[in-house]
Motif scaffolding. Structure first.
Motif, PDB file in Angstrom:
ATOM      1  N   ILE A   1       0.828  -1.205   0.000  1.00  0.00           N
ATOM      2  CA  ILE A   1       0.000   0.000   0.000  1.00  0.00           C
ATOM      3  C   ILE A   1       0.867   1.261   0.000  1.00  0.00           C
ATOM      4  N   SER A   2       2.127   1.142   0.471  1.00  0.00           N
ATOM      5  CA  SER A   2       3.002   2.320   0.551  1.00  0.00           C
ATOM      6  C   SER A   2       3.321   2.902  -0.823  1.00  0.00           C
ATOM      7  N   CYS A   3       3.105   2.116  -1.872  1.00  0.00           N
ATOM      8  CA  CYS A   3       3.435   2.585  -3.229  1.00  0.00           C
ATOM      9  C   CYS A   3       2.224   3.178  -3.953  1.00  0.00           C
ATOM     10  N   LEU A   4       1.149   3.460  -3.217  1.00  0.00           N
ATOM     11  CA  LEU A   4      -0.091   3.900  -3.865  1.00  0.00           C
ATOM     12  C   LEU A   4       0.068   5.194  -4.663  1.00  0.00           C
ATOM     13  N   SER A   5       0.766   6.191  -4.088  1.00  0.00           N
ATOM     14  CA  SER A   5       0.898   7.464  -4.794  1.00  0.00           C
ATOM     15  C   SER A   5       1.671   7.268  -6.094  1.00  0.00           C
ATOM     16  N   MET A   6       2.714   6.453  -6.026  1.00  0.00           N
ATOM     17  CA  MET A   6       3.494   6.162  -7.219  1.00  0.00           C
ATOM     18  C   MET A   6       2.662   5.341  -8.202  1.00  0.00           C
ATOM     19  N   ALA A   7       1.827   4.441  -7.669  1.00  0.00           N
ATOM     20  CA  ALA A   7       0.994   3.597  -8.519  1.00  0.00           C
ATOM     21  C   ALA A   7       0.018   4.437  -9.334  1.00  0.00           C
ATOM     22  N   GLY A   8      -0.595   5.442  -8.691  1.00  0.00           N
ATOM     23  CA  GLY A   8      -1.531   6.298  -9.408  1.00  0.00           C
ATOM     24  C   GLY A   8      -0.867   7.016 -10.568  1.00  0.00           C
ATOM     25  N   ARG A   9       0.331   7.523 -10.340  1.00  0.00           N
ATOM     26  CA  ARG A   9       1.059   8.223 -11.411  1.00  0.00           C
ATOM     27  C   ARG A   9       1.403   7.259 -12.541  1.00  0.00           C
ATOM     28  N   ARG A  10       1.838   6.068 -12.183  1.00  0.00           N
ATOM     29  CA  ARG A  10       2.204   5.079 -13.196  1.00  0.00           C
ATOM     30  C   ARG A  10       0.998   4.694 -14.063  1.00  0.00           C
ATOM     31  N   LEU A  11      -0.143   4.529 -13.428  1.00  0.00           N
ATOM     32  CA  LEU A  11      -1.334   4.126 -14.181  1.00  0.00           C
ATOM     33  C   LEU A  11      -1.799   5.227 -15.131  1.00  0.00           C
ATOM     34  N   LYS A  12      -1.668   6.488 -14.694  1.00  0.00           N
ATOM     35  CA  LYS A  12      -2.023   7.600 -15.584  1.00  0.00           C
ATOM     36  C   LYS A  12      -1.109   7.613 -16.803  1.00  0.00           C
ATOM     37  N   GLU A  13       0.180   7.392 -16.575  1.00  0.00           N
ATOM     38  CA  GLU A  13       1.143   7.363 -17.680  1.00  0.00           C
ATOM     39  C   GLU A  13       0.864   6.176 -18.604  1.00  0.00           C
ATOM     40  N   ALA A  14       0.479   5.055 -18.005  1.00  0.00           N
ATOM     41  CA  ALA A  14       0.192   3.868 -18.808  1.00  0.00           C
ATOM     42  C   ALA A  14      -1.006   4.096 -19.716  1.00  0.00           C
ATOM     43  N   ARG A  15      -2.085   4.650 -19.162  1.00  0.00           N
ATOM     44  CA  ARG A  15      -3.284   4.909 -19.974  1.00  0.00           C
ATOM     45  C   ARG A  15      -2.970   5.929 -21.074  1.00  0.00           C
ATOM     46  N   LYS A  16      -2.243   6.959 -20.715  1.00  0.00           N
ATOM     47  CA  LYS A  16      -1.873   7.975 -21.707  1.00  0.00           C
ATOM     48  C   LYS A  16      -1.021   7.356 -22.819  1.00  0.00           C
ATOM     49  N   GLY A  17      -0.095   6.484 -22.446  1.00  0.00           N
ATOM     50  CA  GLY A  17       0.764   5.845 -23.435  1.00  0.00           C
ATOM     51  C   GLY A  17      -0.001   4.923 -24.365  1.00  0.00           C
ATOM     52  N   LEU A  18      -0.923   4.138 -23.827  1.00  0.00           N
ATOM     53  CA  LEU A  18      -1.723   3.233 -24.655  1.00  0.00           C
ATOM     54  C   LEU A  18      -2.627   4.016 -25.607  1.00  0.00           C
ATOM     55  N   GLU A  19      -3.204   5.109 -25.106  1.00  0.00           N
ATOM     56  CA  GLU A  19      -4.059   5.938 -25.970  1.00  0.00           C
ATOM     57  C   GLU A  19      -3.248   6.600 -27.072  1.00  0.00           C
ATOM     58  N   ARG A  20      -2.011   6.970 -26.757  1.00  0.00           N
ATOM     59  CA  ARG A  20      -1.148   7.573 -27.773  1.00  0.00           C
ATOM     60  C   ARG A  20      -0.799   6.544 -28.864  1.00  0.00           C
ATOM     61  N   CYS A  21      -0.578   5.325 -28.455  1.00  0.00           N
ATOM     62  CA  CYS A  21      -0.225   4.265 -29.419  1.00  0.00           C
ATOM     63  C   CYS A  21      -1.424   3.806 -30.234  1.00  0.00           C
ATOM     64  N   TYR A  22      -2.576   3.665 -29.582  1.00  0.00           N
ATOM     65  CA  TYR A  22      -3.693   2.965 -30.220  1.00  0.00           C
ATOM     66  C   TYR A  22      -4.995   3.750 -30.301  1.00  0.00           C
ATOM     67  N   GLY A  23      -5.016   4.986 -29.780  1.00  0.00           N
ATOM     68  CA  GLY A  23      -6.246   5.758 -29.800  1.00  0.00           C
ATOM     69  C   GLY A  23      -6.992   5.634 -28.483  1.00  0.00           C
ATOM     70  N   ALA A  24      -7.885   6.591 -28.225  1.00  0.00           N
ATOM     71  CA  ALA A  24      -8.602   6.634 -26.948  1.00  0.00           C
ATOM     72  C   ALA A  24      -9.427   5.379 -26.701  1.00  0.00           C
ATOM     73  N   ASN A  25      -9.970   4.798 -27.761  1.00  0.00           N
ATOM     74  CA  ASN A  25     -10.790   3.596 -27.625  1.00  0.00           C
ATOM     75  C   ASN A  25     -10.130   2.374 -28.250  1.00  0.00           C
ATOM     76  N   MET A  26      -8.795   2.417 -28.350  1.00  0.00           N
ATOM     77  CA  MET A  26      -8.011   1.319 -28.928  1.00  0.00           C
ATOM     78  C   MET A  26      -8.398   1.021 -30.371  1.00  0.00           C
ATOM     79  N   GLU A  27      -8.935   2.042 -31.078  1.00  0.00           N
ATOM     80  CA  GLU A  27      -9.384   1.789 -32.452  1.00  0.00           C
ATOM     81  C   GLU A  27      -8.229   1.429 -33.380  1.00  0.00           C
ATOM     82  N   ARG A  28      -7.044   2.022 -33.136  1.00  0.00           N
ATOM     83  CA  ARG A  28      -5.898   1.688 -33.992  1.00  0.00           C
ATOM     84  C   ARG A  28      -5.413   0.272 -33.734  1.00  0.00           C
ATOM     85  N   ALA A  29      -5.570  -0.195 -32.506  1.00  0.00           N
ATOM     86  CA  ALA A  29      -5.180  -1.580 -32.200  1.00  0.00           C
ATOM     87  C   ALA A  29      -6.034  -2.553 -32.997  1.00  0.00           C
ATOM     88  N   ARG A  30      -7.328  -2.229 -33.123  1.00  0.00           N
ATOM     89  CA  ARG A  30      -8.218  -3.121 -33.882  1.00  0.00           C
ATOM     90  C   ARG A  30      -7.900  -3.078 -35.368  1.00  0.00           C
TER      91      ARG A  30
END
Length: 553
Positions: A208-237
């Motif tokens: 649980i001590s890594c929660l603040s870092m976890a939140g930042r990582r997840l935001k970066e992950a979602r932003k990165g996936l959307e950049r690669c594949y689009g907001a709704n993963m349309e490019r992935a499809r």
């Protein structure tokens, strides 16, 4: 130089003084002596000097180098059995992590700087479109390749449930990615996937001590996936022909987002993320009936399950996906066979003076001009792959004669080294002796000669055994070259027998390198096709927690 004798005062489990040589005794020798004095195993002792625990990794360090001097005082205590085991386990883990890092670094160097090939495989970078990333700098290639290999190894630890070790490896992978140009990283999806895997390890360790870092990582992950594949993963499809590769990884992402929101008391956001994760999780559940249908068509259970998940449980679409996957796998196998054959051919030409491999692209261009490959490769080898200089040597009669002499000399060396048992073994396969000798002369090793002879079979008999020949030879023997083959002893010395600069082989951790290579599946969907049973249980757990606290709506 004589060492300095000194007295060391000991307290704790045993009290007294011992005589040591500060410049000759190591920490290990001190431990052994303390073990004798205290009637304990040296590994069961905690040895403390100047407020510092002398850990096992200092075993071979001279006492003076760790701060000992005359009349130094040390304290010894006995470590509990489970604590001693924990220390040894930690040491083993750290040693293993260091081996992984060193092996990845060595493999990366070999596969990004045109080094002489020593592996029976090649590592190439591809973007989200499956296109080779050849237009990036060597520094960026090395950083991305190192990050990818460490990420793959980290995922291997996750699959085995070794989350603490996985975090260490993923951290090294993340560090490698930071050395790369940001624009290059945007061409691949591995960085956001690594972020998700890191937070997954936090959760599985219940850290649980890594929660603040976890939140930042997840935001970066979602932003990165959307950049690669689009907001709704349309490019992935689009990239996957309309199929849905993202469900499993987004199930994990949204679950983790819900968990982080719950522990930061953002209950509304937590409920929304968890319900969305649950919806995706339900879509991933494969019915027994649909699974049985695909299995009855000859697909394995794993292939069938993946096909149904990627096609939103539509059986007809799942069949289409399975067919496409099989075609892609077959195409990749053929490409790998061709690449392995090229690697074996490249090995046969030996090293340049600086230890580089002969550039096969330039060699093909010279061969297209009518030059014999053996002669052209010798010109490139001599001139460090400089095409113009190689052409100058090939067109100059005197230089050409010298090159031809070198080629003939090497062939004679190989011919003298042929073992009669190798010839007899190949003859037993039904080949004529003259063709066997010619094949050995051209190829240099038994394995290469067999491959050469099998490749000739379609031309001799009009058959179609060439494919199976490639398959058999591609796994004949990894990383083994007799001392008389090109690229080995005769390539490690010049015509006078002097060593050639840059050709000495570094000591390799082949066991670890093979382990890492096995984790590189070459499967572009492996990072997305994950099992989600644990996610399903976690979704129910946190929705229950929300409901019990009055935040379940």
């Amino acid at each position: 130089m004589e060492g300095e004798d000194a007295k060391v005062k000991v307290g704790g489990l045993w009290s007294g003084t011992i005589q040591v040589d500060l410049d000759k005794w190591t920490v290990s020798m001190l431990r052994d002596e303390l073990g004798k004095k205290s009637n304990c195993s040296p590994d069961s002792l905690n040895v403390i000097c100047a407020g510092r625990i002398l850990k096992h990794e200092l075993a071979d360090t001279i006492l003076r180098n760790v701060g000992f001097k005359c009349n130094s005082k040390i304290l010894i205590s006995k470590v509990a059995a489970d604590q001693g085991k924990a220390i040894n386990d930690e040491l083993t883990t750290q040693t293993r992590l260091a081996r992984i890092k060193a092996a990845v670094d060595a493999m990366t160097k070999r596969h990004t700087n045109d080094s002489f090939p020593v592996d029976q495989f090649s590592i190439e970078l591809e973007n989200q479109h499956g296109e080779k990333m050849s237009a990036v700098s060597e520094t960026d290639q090395r950083a991305v390749m190192m990050g990818l290999m460490l990420h793959a190894k980290g995922r291997h630890f996750i699959e085995k449930g070794q989350y603490k070790e996985a975090l260490e490896i993923l951290s090294m992978g993340e560090e490698a990615f930071t050395l790369c140009n940001q624009k290059v990283l945007e061409m691949v999806d591995n960085v956001p996937l690594l972020q998700i895997d890191t937070v997954w390890c936090y959760f599985m360790l219940r850290d649980i001590s890594c929660l603040s870092m976890a939140g930042r990582r997840l935001k970066e992950a979602r932003k990165g996936l959307e950049r690669c594949y689009g907001a709704n993963m349309e490019r992935a499809r689009v990239l996957q022909g309309g199929f849905c590769p993202e469900l499993a990884i987004f199930t994990r992402l949204e679950l983790l987002e819900g968990i982080v929101a719950y522990h930061t008391e953002l209950f509304k956001e937590s409920h929304k993320a968890l319900k969305s994760a649950q919806e995706k999780y339900n879509k991933l559940q494969v019915s027994d009936e649909a699974l049985a249908q695909l299995v009855s068509m000859g697909y394995t259970e794993q292939q069938s399950r993946r096909a149904l998940r990627m096609s939103d449980q539509n059986v007809q679409r799942a069949v289409e996906f399975a067919i496409e996957e099989k075609e892609k796998i077959n195409k990749r196998i053929q490409e790998d066979r061709l690449r392995n054959k090229e690697i074996r051919e490249q090995k046969s030409y030996g090293r340049t003076l600086m230890g580089k491999a002969v550039d096969m692209t330039i060699l093909s261009r010279l061969a297209s001009l009518g030059y014999e490959k053996a002669l052209a490769s010798e010109a490139l080898r001599k001139n460090e792959n400089d095409m113009q200089k190689a052409l100058d040597d090939l067109t100059d009669p005197e230089s050409n004669s010298v090159l031809q002499h070198s080629v003939d000399s090497r062939r004679r060396k190989r011919r003298k080294s042929f073992k009669e048992e190798d010839i007899a073994e190949i003859l037993s396969m039904g080949f004529e002796r003259s063709r066997v000798v010619k094949a050995l002369s051209n190829s240099g090793t038994k394995e290469h000669a067999i491959d050469f002879l099998l490749r000739e079979l379609p031309n001799q008999a009009g058959g179609s055994s060439g494919g199976s020949a490639s398959e058999g030879s591609s796994v004949a023997k990894e990383d083994s070259q007799p001392d008389d083959t090109p690229g080995s002893q005769d390539q490690m010395q010049d015509d006078m027998g002097h060593p050639i600069n840059g050709t000495s082989l570094e000591e390799r951790d082949e066991e670890m390198e093979e382990e890492i290579a096995k984790s590189l599946t070459g499967d572009p969907l492996a990072d997305y096709d994950i099992e989600v049973e644990e996610e399903g249980r976690a979704i129910v757990e946190y929705l229950t927690l929300l409901a019990s606290s009055g935040h379940g709506q």
